[in-house]
Design an enzyme around this catalytic site. Sequence first.
Site, PDB file in Angstrom:
ATOM      1  CD  GLU A 102      27.088  12.032  47.954  1.00  0.00           C
ATOM      2  OE1 GLU A 102      27.045  10.802  48.074  1.00  0.00           O
ATOM      3  OE2 GLU A 102      27.967  12.610  47.288  1.00  0.00           O
ATOM      4  CG  ASN A 135      21.729   9.859  47.354  1.00  0.00           C
ATOM      5  OD1 ASN A 135      21.134   9.697  46.295  1.00  0.00           O
ATOM      6  ND2 ASN A 135      23.016   9.581  47.484  1.00  0.00           N
ATOM      7  CD  GLU A 145      16.768   5.304  52.509  1.00  0.00           C
ATOM      8  OE1 GLU A 145      17.347   6.193  51.832  1.00  0.00           O
ATOM      9  OE2 GLU A 145      17.379   4.398  53.083  1.00  0.00           O
ATOM     10  CB  CYS A 163      17.063   5.886  56.761  1.00  0.00           C
ATOM     11  SG  CYS A 163      17.776   7.223  55.786  1.00  0.00           S
ATOM     12  CB  CYS A 183      21.857   4.409  56.720  1.00  0.00           C
ATOM     13  SG  CYS A 183      21.033   5.978  57.097  1.00  0.00           S
ATOM     14  CB  CYS A 197      19.356   8.830  53.338  1.00  0.00           C
ATOM     15  SG  CYS A 197      20.917   8.481  54.165  1.00  0.00           S
TER      16      CYS A 197
END
Length: 129
Positions: free
Chosen positions: A44, A42, A55, A88, A85, A53
Amino acid sequence: MTEKELCRKAMDMLDRSYSPYSHFAVGAALECSDGTVFTGCNVENASYGPTICAERVAVFKAVSEGRRDFQRIVIAGRKDYCVPCGVCRQVLREFVSDDFEVICLNGAGEAKHFTFGELLPYSFDGSML
């Protein structure tokens, strides 16, 4: 590749996470049907919206290299089990079937196994357009 090796690749990505705001590191390892593995972590951003993210990083790396035939993904977190999430899950839906394997790891390296159909039943996909 063994499941243990794939899990190790996802866990290794935890140290590459850029998560100065949430301090919630996530690593992912996406295995293609030919055995090629794409990893992600990830990343940010201070304005939150541009955050991505692990994934999706792995999926986008694979797709950008011409791969779209995915076999399984491992998602690792430092504490509790790390499941994808909603965003994703929708991105994965574009490329995987209901029997696609999703392996979620906790900080101790323990795994929970899901099929994609279990994580996103009644999903929206291209066949509905």
